[in-house]
Design an enzyme around this catalytic site. Structure first.
Site, PDB file in Angstrom:
ATOM      1  N   ASP A  45      41.320  39.616  46.491  1.00 42.35           N
ATOM      2  CA  ASP A  45      40.534  40.046  45.328  1.00 42.35           C
ATOM      3  C   ASP A  45      39.988  38.819  44.602  1.00 42.35           C
ATOM      4  O   ASP A  45      40.753  38.002  44.097  1.00 42.35           O
ATOM      5  CB  ASP A  45      41.437  40.869  44.395  1.00 42.35           C
ATOM      6  N   HIS A  63      38.733  43.564  46.058  1.00 41.61           N
ATOM      7  CA  HIS A  63      38.836  44.256  44.769  1.00 41.61           C
ATOM      8  C   HIS A  63      38.569  45.757  44.923  1.00 41.61           C
ATOM      9  O   HIS A  63      39.258  46.574  44.323  1.00 41.61           O
ATOM     10  CB  HIS A  63      37.824  43.630  43.810  1.00 41.61           C
ATOM     11  N   CYS A 110      40.655  48.201  37.514  1.00 42.96           N
ATOM     12  CA  CYS A 110      39.924  47.038  36.984  1.00 42.96           C
ATOM     13  C   CYS A 110      39.891  47.103  35.447  1.00 42.96           C
ATOM     14  O   CYS A 110      40.938  47.172  34.818  1.00 42.96           O
ATOM     15  CB  CYS A 110      38.528  46.984  37.585  1.00 42.96           C
TER      16      CYS A 110
END
Lengths: 184, 349
Positions: free
Chosen positions: B289, B318, B134
């Site tokens: 996601d 995610h 991320c």
């Protein structure tokens, strides 16, 4: 903001799993909408305003009482953090300096050398040769004609002796410098 | 598996939810290698390192890095150790108010760079694999693009936002009415809990209802989900705050102006050009996601100069992609196999 009750009512008519799936989809559509995004922005503005009014005023009150407020403690903490940053950088510099001589590669024929060392390598044999010639010559002249400032011959002998002394000093300096460089 | 009567199920359900904080996460033995301010570099203990190139794990600035090592038997770190990798973790820690002026430049140019340096020193190798998840992936990509000779051998980006155009985040915080300057001027730290609520609002029914409903159904059916639920719930609830300056930069650069994909981000006077990344690159995206949608990650494949680029796209969310129940058998072996092929030129004795 969109009224969500008209979404929920028809959903109740379906089975539980399908109800959940439909409600999920519809709620996701709601949060992806323009109104929800605008609501979120305004909510953040309201929170910021409330925080400024309450926290700022309280901190001001504490500081007027001559007590260390939150801002003072934060400032102190920040100074300590910056000192730690600088310490880390200094530590890295020291480590780099410490590692530098060990990282110097052995010089191979034909490789480039630093300008300072190149100059030294040109002058070193010339000075060494001059000192080798000048020392016996100067010594012999001084022995044959003890120094005196009377007449050109004596003055010449003195000049040669001075040159010999300079050459010897230069030779000794070079020898010492190269020995120190080898030791480090 | 024996179904519970409603009252017993209710007691068990309440017990699981209320004793969440007793769950043990991140239990794989590790040593502290280096610390600086709130940042800590850990090295996981291993008795069989087969690959010379160490792996440095970098997580986001939201939530903690314990997701890499969630619980025994279900830990990505454990998996990498089993596969013979030398595993390091850079933990950003919990910033305090004195860190309000810490920006992305500090994270990328100082803390990550120093973490890489200390990792190489501790591992005794001149190269490493950077694995970012991320925001951690963005930081790793920025670092790799900026520091060409910093020793990055491979780059792995897990569910990393690169182009945020059209994303729900951009819709929410990218609009002019979202005043990020006022927010970060007022708060030295942006609340992690607040960010977590906003994250959950992206899928409100799933996060606020379905999670608990599924747990209730499992408890009633007699399925033991205490450990898995509590570990994940504890990790989700662990929400360190975001330093104000970093939050302002992140929001402005990524969501308001979408600068990264356009090559407009400048850190300490250097433009972050992803086209300068020429290391082998593995990009992992998740089909469902909603935080870093696949469409927002894929542009990196065209931007980088690497000749060795691999893209893995798998179903999942995610976090679920890497930490879900199927991750151990699906995505983790694929990642470690990719790494093994690129970490084997020098085998340790």
């Amino acid at each position: 903001m969109a009224d969500v009750t008209h979404f929920i009512e028809p959903v109740r008519a379906a089975g539980p799993a399908r109800q959940r799936a439909r409600l999920t989809r519809r709620m996701e559509r709601v949060v992806a909408g323009e109104n929800f995004a605008e609501l979120l922005s305004r909510l953040v503005k309201a929170i910021v305003a409330l925080h400024r009014g309450s926290s700022g005023g309280l901190d001001l009150l504490v500081r007027h009482l001559r007590l260390a407020g939150r801002q003072d403690l934060t400032r102190l903490g920040r100074q300590m953090a910056r000192a730690e940053d600088k310490l880390e950088v200094v530590l890295q510099q020291v480590e780099a300096l410490d590692a530098a001589p060990r990282e110097l590669p052995a010089q191979e024929p034909g490789t480039a050398v630093a300008p300072g060392s190149a100059r030294r390598s040109v002058w070193r044999p010339a000075l060494a040769g001059a000192s080798v010639v000048a020392v016996p010559l100067g010594g012999a002249l001084v022995a044959m004609h003890p120094p005196s400032i009377v007449g050109a011959e004596e003055a010449l002998a003195l000049a040669v002796a001075v040159v010999a002394l300079i050459a010897v000093t230069a030779r000794a300096t070079l020898a010492l410098a190269s020995r120190r460089g080898g030791r480090s | 598996m024996k179904a519970r009567p409603p009252l017993a199920a209710a007691v068990e359900f309440a017990d699981i939810v209320l004793t969440r904080d007793q769950a043990k996460v991140g239990t794989t033995p590790r040593d502290v290698v280096w610390t600086h301010r709130s940042v800590t570099l850990y090295r996981y203990r291993s008795d069989h390192r087969e690959h010379a190139v160490p792996v440095l794990l970098v997580f986001a600035l939201i939530n903690g890095p314990q997701i890499f090592d969630l619980r025994p038997g279900h830990s990505f770190v454990e998996h990498l150790l089993d596969e013979g990798f030398d595993v390091f973790l850079l933990d950003w820690g919990t910033p305090g108010e004195e860190d309000a002026d810490v920006g992305l430049d500090d994270y990328v140019c100082d803390w990550l760079a120093w973490g890489v340096r200390e990792t190489l020193r501790a591992a005794g190798h001149h190269q490493l694999t950077l694995l970012g998840w991320c925001i951690g992936g963005v930081l790793c990509a920025m670092h790799t693009a900026l520091a060409q000779d910093a020793g990055v051998r491979n780059l792995v980006l897990l569910t990393t936002p690169i182009d945020t155009d059209g994303s729900l985040y951009a819709h929410w915080v990218g609009r002019a009415s979202f005043d990020v300057d006022a927010l970060t001027d007022a708060f030295p730290l942006v609340s992690g809990a607040g960010i977590d609520v906003v994250n959950k609002l992206m899928k409100p029914v799933t996060n606020f209802w379905t999670t608990y409903r599924k747990l209730w159904d499992d408890v009633q059916a007699g399925v033991d989900r205490r450990e898995s639920y509590q570990a994940m719930a504890k990790w989700v609830a662990c929400t360190p705050p975001f330093p104000a300056r970093a939050f302002r930069q992140w929001t402005t650069w990524m969501y308001k102006e979408n600068q990264l994909v356009k090559g407009l981000v400048v850190l300490r006077g250097q433009r972050v050009d992803l086209g300068r990344i020429c290391e082998p690159l593995l990009v992992v995206t998740a089909g469902a996601d909603h935080i870093a949608p696949r469409e927002g990650t894929l542009p990196v494949l065209d931007l980088v100069a690497s000749s060795d680029v691999t893209h893995l796209d798998r179903p999942g969310g995610h976090i679920g992609l890497m930490a879900g129940s199927k991750a151990r058998g699906e995505i983790w072996p694929e990642i470690s196999a990719w790494l093994a092929q690129r970490s084997n030129d020098e085998v340790m004795t």
